[in-house]
Design an enzyme around this catalytic site. Sequence first.
Site, PDB file in Angstrom:
ATOM      1  N   ASN A 208       0.821  -1.211   0.000  1.00 50.95           N
ATOM      2  CA  ASN A 208       0.000   0.000   0.000  1.00 50.95           C
ATOM      3  C   ASN A 208       0.855   1.261   0.000  1.00 50.95           C
ATOM      4  O   ASN A 208       0.616   2.197  -0.777  1.00 50.95           O
ATOM      5  CB  ASN A 208      -0.908   0.031   1.234  1.00 50.95           C
ATOM      6  CG  ASN A 208      -2.173  -0.791   1.051  1.00 50.95           C
ATOM      7  OD1 ASN A 208      -2.670  -0.951  -0.063  1.00 50.95           O
ATOM      8  ND2 ASN A 208      -2.683  -1.318   2.145  1.00 50.95           N
ATOM      9  N   GLU A 243      -6.076  -8.360   4.906  1.00 53.53           N
ATOM     10  CA  GLU A 243      -5.308  -9.171   3.955  1.00 53.53           C
ATOM     11  C   GLU A 243      -5.120 -10.574   4.508  1.00 53.53           C
ATOM     12  O   GLU A 243      -4.141 -11.239   4.235  1.00 53.53           O
ATOM     13  CB  GLU A 243      -3.952  -8.532   3.637  1.00 53.53           C
ATOM     14  CG  GLU A 243      -3.396  -7.611   4.696  1.00 53.53           C
ATOM     15  CD  GLU A 243      -2.837  -8.356   5.917  1.00 53.53           C
ATOM     16  OE1 GLU A 243      -3.612  -8.551   6.874  1.00 53.53           O
ATOM     17  OE2 GLU A 243      -1.645  -8.710   5.899  1.00 53.53           O
TER      18      GLU A 243
HETATM   19  P1  GH3 Z   1       2.842  -8.817   8.166  1.00 52.87           P
HETATM   20  O1  GH3 Z   1       3.852  -9.442   7.277  1.00 52.87           O
HETATM   21  O2  GH3 Z   1       3.231  -8.836   9.604  1.00 52.87           O
HETATM   22  O3  GH3 Z   1       1.487  -9.393   7.968  1.00 52.87           O
HETATM   23  O4  GH3 Z   1       2.813  -7.281   7.745  1.00 52.87           O
HETATM   24  P2  GH3 Z   1       1.590  -6.489   7.141  1.00 52.87           P
HETATM   25  O5  GH3 Z   1       2.069  -5.162   6.684  1.00 52.87           O
HETATM   26  O6  GH3 Z   1       0.927  -7.307   6.106  1.00 52.87           O
HETATM   27  O7  GH3 Z   1       0.631  -6.417   8.373  1.00 52.87           O
HETATM   28  P3  GH3 Z   1      -0.366  -5.377   8.937  1.00 52.87           P
HETATM   29  O8  GH3 Z   1      -1.460  -6.178   9.564  1.00 52.87           O
HETATM   30  O9  GH3 Z   1       0.374  -4.408   9.802  1.00 52.87           O
HETATM   31  O10 GH3 Z   1      -0.928  -4.590   7.686  1.00 52.87           O
HETATM   32  C1  GH3 Z   1      -2.000  -5.019   6.974  1.00 52.87           C
HETATM   33  C2  GH3 Z   1      -2.335  -3.931   6.008  1.00 52.87           C
HETATM   34  O11 GH3 Z   1      -3.406  -4.304   5.158  1.00 52.87           O
HETATM   35  C3  GH3 Z   1      -2.759  -2.658   6.682  1.00 52.87           C
HETATM   36  C4  GH3 Z   1      -3.984  -2.205   5.931  1.00 52.87           C
HETATM   37  O12 GH3 Z   1      -3.881  -0.885   5.500  1.00 52.87           O
HETATM   38  C5  GH3 Z   1      -4.024  -3.115   4.739  1.00 52.87           C
HETATM   39  N1  GH3 Z   1      -5.374  -3.388   4.300  1.00 52.87           N
HETATM   40  C6  GH3 Z   1      -6.377  -3.944   5.019  1.00 52.87           C
HETATM   41  N2  GH3 Z   1      -7.490  -4.016   4.262  1.00 52.87           N
HETATM   42  C7  GH3 Z   1      -7.189  -3.485   3.054  1.00 52.87           C
HETATM   43  C8  GH3 Z   1      -7.937  -3.278   1.849  1.00 52.87           C
HETATM   44  O13 GH3 Z   1      -9.116  -3.600   1.744  1.00 52.87           O
HETATM   45  N3  GH3 Z   1      -7.282  -2.714   0.800  1.00 52.87           N
HETATM   46  C9  GH3 Z   1      -5.968  -2.354   0.883  1.00 52.87           C
HETATM   47  N4  GH3 Z   1      -5.407  -1.824  -0.193  1.00 52.87           N
HETATM   48  N5  GH3 Z   1      -5.253  -2.514   2.003  1.00 52.87           N
HETATM   49  C10 GH3 Z   1      -5.842  -3.074   3.074  1.00 52.87           C
HETATM   50 MG    MG Z   2       0.078  -9.173   6.550  1.00 51.03          MG
HETATM   51 MG    MG Z   3      -2.693  -9.129   8.812  1.00 52.08          MG
HETATM   52 MG    MG Z   4      -0.234  -8.295  10.591  1.00 59.16          MG
END
Ligand code: GH3
Ligand code: MG
Ligand code: MG
Ligand code: MG
Length: 325
Positions: A208, A243
Amino acid sequence: RAVTARDIGLDKLFDADGGDEGGKKPEVLVIEERQSSFDSLVRPMRREFSVSRGEDPQAGVFTAVEGDFDCIFVASRYENFDALRVCSQLRSLDRTRFVPVILVADADDDELVGRALELGVNDYIVRPADPNELIARLRTQVRRKRYHDGLRANIAQSIELAVIDGLTGLYNRRYLETHLETLVARARSRERNLSLLITDIDRFKTVNDTYGHDAGDDVLREFARRLRDNVRGMDLACRYGGEEFVIVMPDTSAEVAADIGERLREQIERDAFLVANGADSLPVTVSVGVATLSRDGDEDARALVKRADEALYEAKAAGRNRVVS
Ligand code: GH3
Ligand code: MG
Ligand code: MG
Ligand code: MG
């Protein structure tokens, strides 16, 4: 925050207006063998309705099934066929079940009318029909039919909104939680395996931050597509959170589940993701936690998810891009 009726469109449920479907003339089918009877019956309808004819009962039912009618008239008498049978066929066939039927009776048909109404015929008229009464009854049936069509469509849409994730088209968490308990109970009572995968995209926040939120959405959609490709019809794939995705796999042992997780992990790593904004292809990896319902003990759905989640946490802690079971 609790989900409200408004969130899932239920507040619009009863707003179906039985409208005029874009000004299109309502489609009426008249099943009548006798040409002169047909002509006199439909004369007053022509201006307001688009009329088709079934020249005999069998052809009429066939036309009814093939077409998309707003109302069907069934004559009370046919040369070699029972009008009541026509009525019951129209009531029982999927394609015509919800289409209103009006019986066209003769003056001495009282008993037949009673039986037709019991079969589910919506209304009847007696020949010679007064044109104003005929049109009024027909309009009422068409309006009612369109109202109910709208209602059914709204209900279907509300159900979909309630259980399907809009971004990916997978089931949502609410649906998973509703069904997992049942799947666990079923597996237990039949002494069958049940495995569950939780996947979490690695460092998705970076996707993102680097490529933008829209690119992130593209990755989620593509990820969901690949998930779907990797599961069988009996498996339940859902978007568990941002995610994070869950796949529930009935009749799947711990070994097979780990293999499926590994196959998915490899495929995600191997084939870079294309995103629409032209940021060419980006590398994605995923971590996977696997848990299989224990045969002994009384582990419930929540505990099973918790174990898979703990395995996922281990996969993350061990460096990501791996499967832990
Ligand atoms: P890790 O390897 O520990 O899982 O790191 P990560 O960055 O994947 O983990 P984290 O849970 O901190 O971040 C998840 C991100 O997913 C943060 C959020 O902005 C993004 N996200 C959640 N839902 C959506 C969505 O519907 N669309 C988009 N583009 N991003 C999303
Ligand atoms: Mg993640
Ligand atoms: Mg996650
Ligand atoms: Mg996470």
